[in-house]
Design a protein around this motif. Structure first.
Motif, PDB file in Angstrom:
ATOM      1  N   VAL A   1       1.031  -3.698   9.002  1.00  0.00           N
ATOM      2  CA  VAL A   1       1.454  -2.580   9.854  1.00  0.00           C
ATOM      3  C   VAL A   1       2.505  -1.734   9.144  1.00  0.00           C
ATOM      4  O   VAL A   1       2.430  -0.497   9.127  1.00  0.00           O
ATOM      5  CB  VAL A   1       1.995  -3.117  11.196  1.00  0.00           C
ATOM      6  CG1 VAL A   1       2.673  -1.994  11.987  1.00  0.00           C
ATOM      7  CG2 VAL A   1       0.870  -3.720  12.021  1.00  0.00           C
ATOM      8  N   LEU A   2       3.482  -2.381   8.534  1.00  0.00           N
ATOM      9  CA  LEU A   2       4.543  -1.638   7.854  1.00  0.00           C
ATOM     10  C   LEU A   2       3.996  -0.815   6.690  1.00  0.00           C
ATOM     11  O   LEU A   2       4.357   0.360   6.520  1.00  0.00           O
ATOM     12  CB  LEU A   2       5.619  -2.600   7.362  1.00  0.00           C
ATOM     13  CG  LEU A   2       6.561  -3.163   8.429  1.00  0.00           C
ATOM     14  CD1 LEU A   2       7.470  -4.218   7.836  1.00  0.00           C
ATOM     15  CD2 LEU A   2       7.397  -2.048   9.051  1.00  0.00           C
ATOM     16  N   LEU A   3       3.140  -1.426   5.880  1.00  0.00           N
ATOM     17  CA  LEU A   3       2.588  -0.692   4.741  1.00  0.00           C
ATOM     18  C   LEU A   3       1.650   0.418   5.192  1.00  0.00           C
ATOM     19  O   LEU A   3       1.559   1.469   4.546  1.00  0.00           O
ATOM     20  CB  LEU A   3       1.863  -1.650   3.794  1.00  0.00           C
ATOM     21  CG  LEU A   3       2.761  -2.593   2.983  1.00  0.00           C
ATOM     22  CD1 LEU A   3       1.925  -3.447   2.042  1.00  0.00           C
ATOM     23  CD2 LEU A   3       3.799  -1.813   2.192  1.00  0.00           C
ATOM     24  N   PHE A   4       0.955   0.208   6.304  1.00  0.00           N
ATOM     25  CA  PHE A   4       0.117   1.287   6.835  1.00  0.00           C
ATOM     26  C   PHE A   4       0.985   2.462   7.297  1.00  0.00           C
ATOM     27  O   PHE A   4       0.670   3.625   7.037  1.00  0.00           O
ATOM     28  CB  PHE A   4      -0.732   0.784   8.002  1.00  0.00           C
ATOM     29  CG  PHE A   4      -1.367   1.897   8.794  1.00  0.00           C
ATOM     30  CD1 PHE A   4      -2.452   2.598   8.279  1.00  0.00           C
ATOM     31  CD2 PHE A   4      -0.856   2.262  10.029  1.00  0.00           C
ATOM     32  CE1 PHE A   4      -3.017   3.649   8.995  1.00  0.00           C
ATOM     33  CE2 PHE A   4      -1.421   3.299  10.750  1.00  0.00           C
ATOM     34  CZ  PHE A   4      -2.505   3.994  10.237  1.00  0.00           C
ATOM     35  N   LEU A   5       2.087   2.166   7.971  1.00  0.00           N
ATOM     36  CA  LEU A   5       2.973   3.233   8.430  1.00  0.00           C
ATOM     37  C   LEU A   5       3.558   3.994   7.252  1.00  0.00           C
ATOM     38  O   LEU A   5       3.859   5.188   7.363  1.00  0.00           O
ATOM     39  CB  LEU A   5       4.093   2.654   9.291  1.00  0.00           C
ATOM     40  CG  LEU A   5       3.667   2.094  10.655  1.00  0.00           C
ATOM     41  CD1 LEU A   5       4.856   1.457  11.361  1.00  0.00           C
ATOM     42  CD2 LEU A   5       3.054   3.186  11.530  1.00  0.00           C
TER      43      LEU A   5
ATOM     44  N   TYR B   1       9.120  -5.194  -4.260  1.00  0.00           N
ATOM     45  CA  TYR B   1       8.725  -4.395  -5.420  1.00  0.00           C
ATOM     46  C   TYR B   1       7.480  -3.560  -5.128  1.00  0.00           C
ATOM     47  O   TYR B   1       7.304  -2.472  -5.687  1.00  0.00           O
ATOM     48  CB  TYR B   1       8.483  -5.307  -6.624  1.00  0.00           C
ATOM     49  CG  TYR B   1       9.744  -6.020  -7.051  1.00  0.00           C
ATOM     50  CD1 TYR B   1      10.885  -5.309  -7.397  1.00  0.00           C
ATOM     51  CD2 TYR B   1       9.808  -7.402  -7.092  1.00  0.00           C
ATOM     52  CE1 TYR B   1      12.050  -5.945  -7.764  1.00  0.00           C
ATOM     53  CE2 TYR B   1      10.972  -8.059  -7.460  1.00  0.00           C
ATOM     54  CZ  TYR B   1      12.089  -7.320  -7.798  1.00  0.00           C
ATOM     55  OH  TYR B   1      13.241  -7.960  -8.149  1.00  0.00           O
ATOM     56  N   GLU B   2       6.619  -4.059  -4.247  1.00  0.00           N
ATOM     57  CA  GLU B   2       5.453  -3.270  -3.836  1.00  0.00           C
ATOM     58  C   GLU B   2       5.910  -1.972  -3.163  1.00  0.00           C
ATOM     59  O   GLU B   2       5.362  -0.898  -3.418  1.00  0.00           O
ATOM     60  CB  GLU B   2       4.592  -4.087  -2.867  1.00  0.00           C
ATOM     61  CG  GLU B   2       3.323  -3.392  -2.420  1.00  0.00           C
ATOM     62  CD  GLU B   2       2.247  -3.400  -3.489  1.00  0.00           C
ATOM     63  OE1 GLU B   2       1.283  -2.630  -3.362  1.00  0.00           O
ATOM     64  OE2 GLU B   2       2.365  -4.176  -4.459  1.00  0.00           O
ATOM     65  N   VAL B   3       6.919  -2.078  -2.312  1.00  0.00           N
ATOM     66  CA  VAL B   3       7.448  -0.893  -1.633  1.00  0.00           C
ATOM     67  C   VAL B   3       8.074   0.060  -2.644  1.00  0.00           C
ATOM     68  O   VAL B   3       7.878   1.285  -2.575  1.00  0.00           O
ATOM     69  CB  VAL B   3       8.465  -1.310  -0.555  1.00  0.00           C
ATOM     70  CG1 VAL B   3       9.214  -0.091  -0.022  1.00  0.00           C
ATOM     71  CG2 VAL B   3       7.767  -2.027   0.586  1.00  0.00           C
ATOM     72  N   PHE B   4       8.848  -0.469  -3.602  1.00  0.00           N
ATOM     73  CA  PHE B   4       9.449   0.379  -4.632  1.00  0.00           C
ATOM     74  C   PHE B   4       8.385   1.228  -5.329  1.00  0.00           C
ATOM     75  O   PHE B   4       8.556   2.433  -5.528  1.00  0.00           O
ATOM     76  CB  PHE B   4      10.162  -0.491  -5.671  1.00  0.00           C
ATOM     77  CG  PHE B   4      11.478  -1.056  -5.231  1.00  0.00           C
ATOM     78  CD1 PHE B   4      11.906  -0.940  -3.917  1.00  0.00           C
ATOM     79  CD2 PHE B   4      12.297  -1.714  -6.134  1.00  0.00           C
ATOM     80  CE1 PHE B   4      13.115  -1.472  -3.501  1.00  0.00           C
ATOM     81  CE2 PHE B   4      13.515  -2.244  -5.734  1.00  0.00           C
ATOM     82  CZ  PHE B   4      13.928  -2.126  -4.418  1.00  0.00           C
TER      83      PHE B   4
END
Length: 739
Positions: free
Chosen positions: A533-537, A603-606
């Motif tokens: 959900v977070l990565l989709f947002l 690190y994926e988010v970075f």
């Protein structure tokens, strides 16, 4: 002739030149009122040192599976025969029959029996030789302490036993109370050692990364303040719930690593904005609006990963979840408030790049090579990660007891001496607590227990109280091996009409594994759903989050495989300074999964934040990946190196559990930041192309309405030409903070 222009601070800019959004406003507020913000964090740090430092005094051993049969049996025993524990002395090296040895021992035991808090004292002379070693050159003295005895009373008993002055004998004092005290002391020492070692090393690395001391010092200051806040938070939680001793270094290492990473990201973005020509105040504001969003988003993903531990009932998991989430919140708060305030003081000393990050460089060339061979790169990376994780499939979980301490500790030495030279007095692998008198328990032992094929014998049937007895069961093979676990299951199926509780180390391991097997899928599902959900947002895609989840699982497998090779099979044990116990601590794999998953997603988010920002600017998918890794590759690699230093510093300690966590997390971060982020992610995104950003139409509409992105619309900056390596001009001095 080149003219140098300067940008006015935000307070003098037109309103439309300010960056919108709450994070930008927060950065602006902390910059303008930096003295108040820094003063508040100084107070937090001081309280953390003065009050939070006492958190070790309130820790307990809470690694049992709550609500399990083994825990229930232990509670029945404690109620039937309440005591705090035992202090045991080994008198070794002199003949037990020597009158001088007997006199030295009995004189001390007579005095100890009169000390406050003592329930009973037993020595070999009062027990008719029952506490002798088989060779007659060693004996035991056992002291039981009352349930309400204090630390001072326990220490007085231990000190008195050390005073046994038998000619030619060496006295070592241990027992469960001594072991618990040594675990607390060693954990505290390892935590301090890790902090003392890692902070100077991280400072040195950041000086090399930023090329100056001012920028390098900010993440260290942020990390120190965060640790102070974390200690204060854990001190508060220790008054509300049981916190296992092992939770403290684990939470500390997470707090140090995240604080350094987040501050590093903020300072790096500040330097980029300065390189684009922003004045100090404007650069702080723009940093808070962009990198601040990444920090907040990253903190959410780590918190979600740790929240999966709330699904379990064991106190150690819930304590780690509470401590871990609070540490994440504090690390994010330090990055969003303290770092902007500190930049207000030393921003003019931070070395400013002479221009933006170039679009061509090492990471761009690496991505292009990967894109040309995307299929082989994916296959090779997946094969390597699966091979690295394969050893974990054969992992064995166990409770190591005193073996978690270094070999030099008295508690471990006494435990090993009893096991080797007093086998009849060592804890039985399986103990059945029978809620009946001794006669009924004896009948149960004769008719049921003794007839099981894996039972080597019944050592003793003991009446603990009029209505509670114990049956000590010996097994063939490893006391925590397959045979012992099979005996636990058979005894729980055959109770002979009695109320029984199967306890002991083997039963505790069985209960722990059962809890993980039954609740683990729910925890995994919660973490996966929250992450998706977070990565989709953030991305608006359903493909990218699924790929990220699968890659994280592969990275985690490699970490757990390395953990098994090192700590179960003993690879590099001499180099790392420990003795393998033949398995992994029962709760460590679950904690490694939660922490490593969160850090990998960090690190994926970075990386994805940069790629998504470039994609929104109109770049093609392949070009966005190239530029995204080029602009974030250095910071990801630097952050990973700093994380590895932090984890390795804690792994250099003496406690086995802390060492296991340090090694596993260091491997996870190293693998994720290199093999996964630099090779596997670019290759996979190249294969999927524009499909990376696909989502069903209803979800696309949902994302347009509620989506969160790292990219924000920044107002244009004045055209500024910064002289290379020149000191800041007077016009760029920041205004005095508003009171």
């Amino acid at each position: 002739m080149r003219t140098t222009l300067t940008a006015a601070p935000p307070s003098r800019q037109p309103v439309d030149q300010q960056v919108g959004g709450r994070l930008a406003a927060l950065g602006r507020f902390c910059f303008q009122r930096r003295r108040w913000v820094v003063g508040l964090w100084v107070v937090v740090l001081a309280l953390g040192v003065l009050i939070g430092g006492k958190v070790f005094e309130g820790t307990v051993s809470a690694t049992d599976a709550k609500g399990s049969e083994s825990a229930a049996g232990a509670a029945v025993l404690a109620a039937a025969d309440p005591s705090r524990g035992t202090v045991t002395a080994v008198v070794d090296g002199a003949r037990v029959s020597d009158p001088a040895v007997k006199s030295a021992v009995t004189d001390v035991t007579s005095a100890v029996a009169k000390l406050p808090g003592v329930i009973a004292v037993a020595d070999t002379y009062a027990a008719d030789g029952g506490l002798n070693s088989t060779d007659g050159t060693a004996s035991l003295v056992s002291v039981r302490m009352s349930d309400g005895s204090t630390d001072a009373q326990f220490k007085a008993v231990a000190s008195a036993l050390k005073g046994i002055d038998a000619p030619g004998a060496k006295v070592t004092v241990g027992g469960d109370l001594v072991t618990q005290a040594e675990v607390v002391a060693q954990t505290q020492a390892d935590t301090r050692f890790g902090e003392i070692v890692t902070l100077p090393l991280t400072l040195l690395v950041m000086v090399l990364v930023f090329g100056g001391f001012a920028a390098a010092s900010l993440p260290v200051i942020g990390a120190v303040a965060s640790v102070g806040g974390a200690l204060l938070a854990m001190f508060g939680f220790s008054r509300l719930m049981d916190i296992d001793t092992s939770v403290l270094p684990i939470a500390t290492v997470l707090g140090l690593g995240l604080s350094i990473d987040y501050a590093l990201l903020m300072v790096n973005r500040f330097r980029e904005e300065r390189g684009h020509g922003a004045a100090i105040a404007a650069a702080v504001e723009r940093t808070a609006a962009t990198a601040g969003r990444t920090v907040m988003f990253s903190g959410l993903t780590v918190a979600v990963a740790l929240s999966g531990l709330f699904v379990f009932t064991s106190p150690v998991f819930r304590a780690v979840a509470v401590a871990g989430v609070s540490v994440v919140v504090i690390a994010v708060a330090a990055a969003l408030t303290l770092i902007p305030a500190l930049l207000g003081f030393v921003g003019h000393r931070v070395k400013t790049p002479t221009g933006p990050v170039p679009d061509e460089g090492f990471f761009t060339r690496t991505v292009r090579r990967v894109q040309r061979r995307a299929v082989p790169v994916v296959l090779i990376c997946v094969a390597l990660l699966m091979a690295a994780g394969a050893p974990f499939l054969g992992s064995d979980w166990r409770s190591s007891g005193a073996a978690v301490l270094p070999s030099s500790s008295a508690g471990r030495q006494v435990a090993e001496t009893i096991e080797q030279r007093f086998p009849a007095l060592a804890p039985a692998p399986v103990t059945v607590v029978v809620e009946a008198d001794r006669a009924a328990a004896q009948h149960y032992a004769d008719q049921v227990v003794s007839k099981l094929p894996d039972v080597a014998g019944v050592r003793a049937v003991t009446a603990v109280s009029p209505g509670v007895s114990t049956v000590e069961v010996l097994v063939h093979g490893d006391p925590q091996g397959a045979e012992a676990k099979r005996v636990v299951g058979e005894l729980r199926e055959q109770r002979d009409g009695l109320t029984t509780h199967v306890t002991g180390d083997a039963a505790s391991v069985v209960d722990f594994q059962h809890e993980i097997a039954s609740r683990g899928p729910w925890a995994l599902g919660l973490v996966a759903l929250g992450t998706l959900v977070l990565l989709f947002l953030m991305t608006g895609s359903v493909v990218v989050p699924v790929k990220a989840l699968l890659m994280n699982v592969l990275s985690l497998g490699a970490s757990l495989g390395a953990l098994t090779l090192v700590f179960q099979h003993g690879y590099f044990s001499g180099l790392l300074g420990f003795t393998p116990t033949g398995g992994l601590e029962t709760f460590i794999p679950v904690l490694v999964f939660a922490f490593a998953f969160g850090l990998s997603m960090d690190y994926e988010v970075f990386l994805l934040a940069r790629i998504k920002e470039l994609r929104d600017q109109g770049h093609s998918c392949s070009r966005a990946v190239e530029l995204g890794l080029q602009r974030s590759g250095k910071i990801i690699t630097s952050a990973a190196l700093l994380m590895v230093i932090v984890f390795a510093g804690f792994a250099a300690g003496q406690m086995l559990m802390v060492k296991e966590m340090g090694i596993a997390l260091a491997v996870a971060v190293a693998v994720d930041a290199t093999l996964v982020r630099c090779l596997l992610v670019p290759a996979a995104m190249t294969l999927f192309g524009e499909f990376n950003w696909w989502a069903p139409a209803p979800l696309r509409r949902l994302h347009r309405r509620f989506g969160l992105t790292e990219h924000v619309a920044l107002p244009p900056l004045p055209q500024v030409v910064l002289p290379a390596q020149a000191p800041p001009v007077a016009e760029e001095k920041v205004p005095a903070p508003v009171a």
